[in-house]
Scaffold this motif. Sequence first.
Motif, PDB file in Angstrom:
ATOM      1  N   ARG A  59       0.807  -1.211   0.000  1.00  0.00           N
ATOM      2  CA  ARG A  59       0.000   0.000   0.000  1.00  0.00           C
ATOM      3  C   ARG A  59       0.844   1.267   0.000  1.00  0.00           C
ATOM      4  N   VAL A  60       2.149   1.106   0.141  1.00  0.00           N
ATOM      5  CA  VAL A  60       3.079   2.231   0.039  1.00  0.00           C
ATOM      6  C   VAL A  60       4.154   1.823  -0.950  1.00  0.00           C
ATOM      7  N   ARG A  80       0.300 -11.520  -3.504  1.00  0.00           N
ATOM      8  CA  ARG A  80      -1.004 -11.240  -2.893  1.00  0.00           C
ATOM      9  C   ARG A  80      -1.667 -12.528  -2.409  1.00  0.00           C
ATOM     10  N   TRP A  85      -3.277  -9.929   5.300  1.00  0.00           N
ATOM     11  CA  TRP A  85      -3.057  -8.719   6.105  1.00  0.00           C
ATOM     12  C   TRP A  85      -4.259  -8.487   7.006  1.00  0.00           C
TER      13      TRP A  85
ATOM     14  N   ASP B 275      -8.215  -0.155   1.804  1.00  0.00           N
ATOM     15  CA  ASP B 275      -6.826  -0.630   1.768  1.00  0.00           C
ATOM     16  C   ASP B 275      -6.782  -2.149   1.683  1.00  0.00           C
ATOM     17  N   LEU B 278      -7.869  -3.352  -1.743  1.00  0.00           N
ATOM     18  CA  LEU B 278      -6.849  -3.098  -2.767  1.00  0.00           C
ATOM     19  C   LEU B 278      -5.587  -3.924  -2.549  1.00  0.00           C
ATOM     20  N   TRP B 435      -6.063   6.961  -3.667  1.00  0.00           N
ATOM     21  CA  TRP B 435      -6.310   5.794  -2.804  1.00  0.00           C
ATOM     22  C   TRP B 435      -5.400   4.613  -3.148  1.00  0.00           C
ATOM     23  N   GLU B 436      -4.711   4.709  -4.268  1.00  0.00           N
ATOM     24  CA  GLU B 436      -3.956   3.531  -4.712  1.00  0.00           C
ATOM     25  C   GLU B 436      -2.710   3.286  -3.884  1.00  0.00           C
ATOM     26  N   TYR B 437      -1.857   4.283  -3.839  1.00  0.00           N
ATOM     27  CA  TYR B 437      -0.592   4.126  -3.107  1.00  0.00           C
ATOM     28  C   TYR B 437      -0.272   5.418  -2.380  1.00  0.00           C
ATOM     29  N   SER B 438       0.484   5.279  -1.297  1.00  0.00           N
ATOM     30  CA  SER B 438       1.003   6.467  -0.616  1.00  0.00           C
ATOM     31  C   SER B 438       2.362   6.791  -1.211  1.00  0.00           C
TER      32      SER B 438
END
Lengths: 312, 438
Positions: A59-60, A80, A85, B275, B278, B435-438
């Motif tokens: 997500r980062v 995935r 998670w 989150d 996704l 919203w996809e990635y930080s």
Amino acid sequence: MSGDQNNSVPLRVDGVVKRFGAVTAVGGVSFEIQPGACFGLLGPNGAGKSTLIRSIVGRVRPDAGNVRIFGHPVNSAAARADLGWVPQELAVYPLLTCRENLEAFGKYQGLHGKTLDGAIAWCLEWAALEDRAGSPVKTLSGGMKRRVNMAAGLIHRPRLVLLDEPTVGVDPQSRNRIFEMVEALRSDGTTIIYTTHYMEEAERLCDWIAIIDHGQIIAQGTKETLVAQSFGSRSSVTMHFGATRVDLAAWAAARGGTAEDSVVLCSVEKPAEIADLLEAASREGLEVLDVTLQRPNLESVFLALTGKELRA
Amino acid sequence: MIGAILQTSFRALRRDRGAFVMSFILPIGFFTIFGFVFGSMRGSSTPRVTVLVVDEDHSDTSRALVRGLLREPSLDAMTHARATKENSSPADYTAATAEAAVRSGDAPAALIIPAGFGANPIAFGPGGQRATFQILHDSADPVAAQVVAGMLQKTVMTSLPATMATMGSQYFDREIGGLTPEQRKQMELGLARLRQQQQQDAPASAGGQQGQAAVSSADDQSGMVAVHVRDVVGEKKKSPMISYYAAGVGVMFLMFTASAAGGSLLDESESGALDRVLSARVTMTTLLAGKLIYCALLAFAQLTLMFLWAALVFHLDFFSHIPGFMVMTAITSFAVASFGMLLASVARTRGQLGAFSTLIILTMSALGGSMFPKFIMSDTMIKVGYFTFNSWAIEGYQKIFWRDEPIRSLGPEAAVLVTAGVVLFLLARWFARKWEYS
């Protein structure tokens, strides 16, 4: 390292850097987790723990470095499928029932038909929620919601599970139930990353612990190793004295300790050395009200390394 | 104590931008729109009634009347269609082409000046020999026929002075017994001047004497000219505005529904579920597409219910128009769902979404004809309304339910709504990158 060897490592974090403007949240973190391990990730608030976790789950996007799950890049279909998670938040649909939530997240993971039905049944049993399968999540107790949250992350039976503070806000009984769920996973051979603000959880569940602060892993190892690295084999002694005209600070300093008000902190290699301290106090006419011997633990290590309480 | 409560409340209001917008900007914005729509009704920008004028008499008198109608400020009178690149000099309207134009919604009314008008232009009082004008009317605009009939009476009085005097003289001769030779000579001199003025197109006085009362029924023989009003659109339908408002109100609430449904993205983002979704095997495009289809289906169901209710309670002829309804509802639902996605992806919080969607949806609804009918709006406001979904959707539903036009006539509405839907969805996807990635 060959591809086969890479594929046997559940998680490899290699030189991950993430900056937000001028702030470096994660500054070049590297570690790997062995199969079947329960890896505790501890750190004070603002240490970069959340950013690191979000990098692991894709997500980062790190500015540098990479994360591989069983040898596969994060966000690949294989990664995935292998990663489950469980976020800190209750990331489920409150209006849906437990079963409907599990069905939704199962489908998001590509499960269908009997495979999905079997996975839902396993999750409900694992989370001890069979009798509440038809209840909307919003009507459940806090502990049950936590268990649904965990089950939703494991619906696809991943080989690597990231549990991010799974016991936040639950009562002791529910917490024990969650511990049992985690231990059941471990006994199945699932590799676990566990973050918590409760030191006793890390001590009970984790066989390898990493402490992160200021975006860096500042120490890692088994609990015993960490204690030994920080304190050697010495134990701490806390002595409370009655009113006295003796200079307690000087008395403590002469014995390698410190004093504050009427309390003296010292350390001893062996418990028998306490007798020497008591005798010295007696010679000076000091009145000993209380003596406590304490072996250093993870809390002490954390405090010593970060200068902060874990739950501060 | 009360001071502390006030201070806390004002501080909270200042920091809640959504509430701030709702409290101050929304009412002012709305007041402005209503001001433009209703405030201009007494000024020079008064909404004008478009009327197609057909001269079947071709006499000097009828030509003078046409000129008078063309000068009438409350009418947008046209004797032929507007020139286009393809047809730079369109032919004058005939009764048939004017009726077709009214049927297709180009104008709410057409006025037919009958053959023989020049010979027997007016009569004083009921009875008397005079030609009967026809007004072909689209009853979806209930005021157009009345305005045209009233303005016709007025224009006859103000633009045909010689005709009025001549007919007055004849009336005098017939009813009183005639003039002395000296009086007749004087009157002829005056009439000559009036005829000259009538031929020279003396400007009509906008503020002059109003004509007699406009028609209140299909036939009115009480004015100086006789008028017959014939509904050429919706003559067999029971209530002209039902399909209009079923579409207008339906689309307005559809947009609220789509905005709220799109807002589930914000809820899921705040709860962390987004989150988690996704991080599974779902991409942002797949997720948005799924939400779009959900919103569109919801909107489709809402509009269907709205029209079924209109059929049940207001006797809208729903079941004869199902294919057209399906087409219009599908494209409208798609466009509105994309709009909801865009609003949700632009907003950062539920509060922001609520404030902005209320502002935008109510504004679009006011401009697009969901709140008040288009025939009371000025031309400018109607043109502005074309930037809204409401206007295009209402127009499409009117074509189907009011004018009984075939599905192929929905081309412009389908093109606009589908294109808008695609563009808005692409924009929503672009904004959803956050919203996809930080």
